[in-house]
Design a protein around this motif. Structure first.
Motif, PDB file in Angstrom:
ATOM      1  N   ALA A 151      34.673  -2.535  13.255  1.00  0.00           N
ATOM      2  CA  ALA A 151      34.681  -3.653  14.205  1.00  0.00           C
ATOM      3  C   ALA A 151      36.091  -4.034  14.641  1.00  0.00           C
ATOM      4  O   ALA A 151      37.064  -3.808  13.935  1.00  0.00           O
ATOM      5  CB  ALA A 151      34.003  -4.868  13.575  1.00  0.00           C
ATOM      6  N   ASP A 152      36.175  -4.634  15.833  1.00  0.00           N
ATOM      7  CA  ASP A 152      37.421  -5.283  16.247  1.00  0.00           C
ATOM      8  C   ASP A 152      37.654  -6.530  15.400  1.00  0.00           C
ATOM      9  O   ASP A 152      38.774  -6.786  14.955  1.00  0.00           O
ATOM     10  CB  ASP A 152      37.359  -5.679  17.731  1.00  0.00           C
ATOM     11  N   LYS A 187      40.891   0.093  13.283  1.00  0.00           N
ATOM     12  CA  LYS A 187      39.478   0.397  13.085  1.00  0.00           C
ATOM     13  C   LYS A 187      39.337   1.848  12.624  1.00  0.00           C
ATOM     14  O   LYS A 187      40.182   2.691  12.927  1.00  0.00           O
ATOM     15  CB  LYS A 187      38.695   0.202  14.387  1.00  0.00           C
ATOM     16  N   ILE A 188      38.250   2.128  11.910  1.00  0.00           N
ATOM     17  CA  ILE A 188      38.020   3.502  11.495  1.00  0.00           C
ATOM     18  C   ILE A 188      36.826   4.073  12.249  1.00  0.00           C
ATOM     19  O   ILE A 188      35.988   3.332  12.786  1.00  0.00           O
ATOM     20  CB  ILE A 188      37.783   3.611   9.974  1.00  0.00           C
ATOM     21  N   ASP A 189      36.759   5.386  12.291  1.00  0.00           N
ATOM     22  CA  ASP A 189      35.626   6.058  12.904  1.00  0.00           C
ATOM     23  C   ASP A 189      34.384   5.831  12.040  1.00  0.00           C
ATOM     24  O   ASP A 189      34.464   5.833  10.810  1.00  0.00           O
ATOM     25  CB  ASP A 189      35.913   7.554  13.035  1.00  0.00           C
ATOM     26  N   ALA A 190      33.249   5.640  12.702  1.00  0.00           N
ATOM     27  CA  ALA A 190      32.011   5.344  11.970  1.00  0.00           C
ATOM     28  C   ALA A 190      31.683   6.414  10.945  1.00  0.00           C
ATOM     29  O   ALA A 190      31.108   6.121   9.889  1.00  0.00           O
ATOM     30  CB  ALA A 190      30.867   5.182  12.957  1.00  0.00           C
ATOM     31  N   LYS A 191      32.053   7.657  11.221  1.00  0.00           N
ATOM     32  CA  LYS A 191      31.771   8.741  10.284  1.00  0.00           C
ATOM     33  C   LYS A 191      32.568   8.628   9.000  1.00  0.00           C
ATOM     34  O   LYS A 191      32.239   9.253   7.995  1.00  0.00           O
ATOM     35  CB  LYS A 191      32.034  10.089  10.962  1.00  0.00           C
ATOM     36  N   GLU A 192      33.624   7.801   9.019  1.00  0.00           N
ATOM     37  CA  GLU A 192      34.493   7.636   7.838  1.00  0.00           C
ATOM     38  C   GLU A 192      34.158   6.385   7.028  1.00  0.00           C
ATOM     39  O   GLU A 192      34.859   6.052   6.078  1.00  0.00           O
ATOM     40  CB  GLU A 192      35.956   7.578   8.280  1.00  0.00           C
ATOM     41  N   VAL A 207      31.260  -7.522  14.164  1.00  0.00           N
ATOM     42  CA  VAL A 207      30.287  -7.450  13.077  1.00  0.00           C
ATOM     43  C   VAL A 207      30.175  -8.832  12.438  1.00  0.00           C
ATOM     44  O   VAL A 207      31.191  -9.430  12.059  1.00  0.00           O
ATOM     45  CB  VAL A 207      30.695  -6.401  12.024  1.00  0.00           C
ATOM     46  N   ILE A 208      28.951  -9.336  12.339  1.00  0.00           N
ATOM     47  CA  ILE A 208      28.693 -10.610  11.673  1.00  0.00           C
ATOM     48  C   ILE A 208      28.071 -10.300  10.315  1.00  0.00           C
ATOM     49  O   ILE A 208      26.988  -9.723  10.230  1.00  0.00           O
ATOM     50  CB  ILE A 208      27.760 -11.511  12.496  1.00  0.00           C
ATOM     51  N   LEU A 209      28.794 -10.659   9.257  1.00  0.00           N
ATOM     52  CA  LEU A 209      28.409 -10.341   7.885  1.00  0.00           C
ATOM     53  C   LEU A 209      27.916 -11.585   7.151  1.00  0.00           C
ATOM     54  O   LEU A 209      28.404 -12.685   7.392  1.00  0.00           O
ATOM     55  CB  LEU A 209      29.601  -9.793   7.111  1.00  0.00           C
ATOM     56  N   GLY A 210      26.997 -11.362   6.224  1.00  0.00           N
ATOM     57  CA  GLY A 210      26.578 -12.478   5.379  1.00  0.00           C
ATOM     58  C   GLY A 210      25.317 -12.135   4.631  1.00  0.00           C
ATOM     59  O   GLY A 210      24.529 -11.286   5.069  1.00  0.00           O
ATOM     60  N   PRO A 211      25.084 -12.786   3.507  1.00  0.00           N
ATOM     61  CA  PRO A 211      23.851 -12.548   2.744  1.00  0.00           C
ATOM     62  C   PRO A 211      22.649 -13.168   3.445  1.00  0.00           C
ATOM     63  O   PRO A 211      22.792 -13.889   4.451  1.00  0.00           O
ATOM     64  CB  PRO A 211      24.136 -13.266   1.418  1.00  0.00           C
ATOM     65  N   SER A 212      21.470 -12.890   2.944  1.00  0.00           N
ATOM     66  CA  SER A 212      20.257 -13.507   3.486  1.00  0.00           C
ATOM     67  C   SER A 212      20.386 -15.025   3.408  1.00  0.00           C
ATOM     68  O   SER A 212      20.842 -15.571   2.400  1.00  0.00           O
ATOM     69  CB  SER A 212      19.034 -13.047   2.687  1.00  0.00           C
ATOM     70  N   GLY A 213      20.000 -15.701   4.493  1.00  0.00           N
ATOM     71  CA  GLY A 213      20.076 -17.153   4.527  1.00  0.00           C
ATOM     72  C   GLY A 213      21.414 -17.711   4.941  1.00  0.00           C
ATOM     73  O   GLY A 213      21.599 -18.935   4.962  1.00  0.00           O
ATOM     74  N   SER A 214      22.367 -16.845   5.310  1.00  0.00           N
ATOM     75  CA  SER A 214      23.696 -17.326   5.691  1.00  0.00           C
ATOM     76  C   SER A 214      23.744 -17.840   7.128  1.00  0.00           C
ATOM     77  O   SER A 214      24.702 -18.510   7.522  1.00  0.00           O
ATOM     78  CB  SER A 214      24.728 -16.214   5.521  1.00  0.00           C
ATOM     79  N   GLY A 215      22.717 -17.510   7.932  1.00  0.00           N
ATOM     80  CA  GLY A 215      22.680 -17.970   9.322  1.00  0.00           C
ATOM     81  C   GLY A 215      23.068 -16.916  10.337  1.00  0.00           C
ATOM     82  O   GLY A 215      23.084 -17.192  11.537  1.00  0.00           O
ATOM     83  N   LYS A 216      23.340 -15.698   9.879  1.00  0.00           N
ATOM     84  CA  LYS A 216      23.837 -14.674  10.805  1.00  0.00           C
ATOM     85  C   LYS A 216      22.798 -14.279  11.856  1.00  0.00           C
ATOM     86  O   LYS A 216      23.139 -14.147  13.043  1.00  0.00           O
ATOM     87  CB  LYS A 216      24.332 -13.449  10.044  1.00  0.00           C
ATOM     88  N   SER A 217      21.546 -14.102  11.454  1.00  0.00           N
ATOM     89  CA  SER A 217      20.512 -13.748  12.432  1.00  0.00           C
ATOM     90  C   SER A 217      20.193 -14.919  13.352  1.00  0.00           C
ATOM     91  O   SER A 217      19.921 -14.734  14.539  1.00  0.00           O
ATOM     92  CB  SER A 217      19.242 -13.265  11.721  1.00  0.00           C
ATOM     93  N   THR A 218      20.253 -16.129  12.811  1.00  0.00           N
ATOM     94  CA  THR A 218      20.043 -17.312  13.656  1.00  0.00           C
ATOM     95  C   THR A 218      21.132 -17.407  14.714  1.00  0.00           C
ATOM     96  O   THR A 218      20.858 -17.716  15.879  1.00  0.00           O
ATOM     97  CB  THR A 218      20.032 -18.592  12.801  1.00  0.00           C
ATOM     98  N   LEU A 219      22.372 -17.117  14.333  1.00  0.00           N
ATOM     99  CA  LEU A 219      23.469 -17.138  15.293  1.00  0.00           C
ATOM    100  C   LEU A 219      23.233 -16.105  16.382  1.00  0.00           C
ATOM    101  O   LEU A 219      23.413 -16.400  17.575  1.00  0.00           O
ATOM    102  CB  LEU A 219      24.798 -16.869  14.580  1.00  0.00           C
TER     103      LEU A 219
END
Length: 233
Positions: free
Chosen positions: A204-205, A224-229, A36-48
């Motif tokens: 995420a791993d 890691k946890i189950d997505a439902k949790e 999982v790549i986290l970050g606010p708008s403008g952090s570069g995550k979508s560009t990466l």
């Protein structure tokens, strides 16, 4: 497929204005990881995500996928790489409104040399009974699951997800994350999820936190946890 990013920079130029979207990124992603790549708008995550997947080019640096340097590919070779090796899921579902669920997923099958069974994938995402419905007859969560099935039926080595739950409510978002988590566990697909939703990090791993075009922190989840949790709030 594994990914190795070395000193990658991306600069956008508009007139005399330069925007440094990525500032020397170094990153390794193992085959079969869910990242999982986290970050606010403008952090570069979508560009990466875009440069790793070959949707955009780098300004400097190299990207290798299974030791193949995709940053040296021309457009024809990049197109072939994306078609044969990658799957994409976006916040907008991009379904064809005049096609049924089955037919929309069939579009993904046509793009693959070694597709998976459409019926098996529809069953896996919980849509086998909806296969003859059109998009307008389905909820947002169901349409997103159709887009996931369309990407997965290609049998991609890497699945890129850009804000896949961004327009979904909590319950539907968890359903979609559960589908992705199951696909990662059962098929061993490398999955990269870009999001601003910090709640998703626990499935995420590893979690890559970005800020101002740089990697701010990398966190490894030992449990890691189950997505439902997932704690959405």
């Amino acid at each position: 497929m594994s990914i190795k990013v070395e000193q990658v920079k991306k600069t956008y130029v508009t007139g005399e204005v330069k925007t440094h979207a990525l500032r020397g990124i170094d990153l390794k992603i193992k085959e079969g990881e869910l990242v999982v790549i986290l970050g606010p708008s403008g952090s570069g995550k979508s560009t990466l995500l875009n440069v790793i997947s070959g949707l955009d080019t780098v300004t400097e640096g190299t990207i290798r996928v299974n030791n193949q340097e995709i940053t040296s590919y021309n457009e024809k070779k990049l197109t072939s790489f994306r078609r044969n090796k990658l799957g994409f899921i976006f916040q907008s579902y991009n379904l064809l409104p005049n096609l049924t669920t089955y037919e929309n997923v069939e579009v993904g099958e046509y793009l693959s040399k070694s597709p998976l069974s459409i019926n098996d994938i529809l069953n896996q995402v919980g849509l086998k009974s909806e296969k003859n419905k059109f998009p307008y007859q389905m909820s947002g969560g169901q349409q997103q699951r159709v887009s996931i099935a369309r990407a997965v039926v290609k049998n991609p080595s890497i699945l890129f997800c850009d804000e896949p739950t961004g327009s979904l409510d909590e319950d539907t978002g968890k359903q979609v994350l559960k589908v992705l988590q199951d696909l990662n566990n059962e098929l061993g697909t490398t999955i990269i999820i870009v999001t601003h939703n910090i709640a998703i990090k626990d499935i995420a791993d590893r979690v890559i936190k970005m800020r101002s075009g740089e990697i701010d922190e990398i966190i490894t989840n030992d449990q890691k946890i189950d997505a439902k949790e997932v704690s959405w709030g």
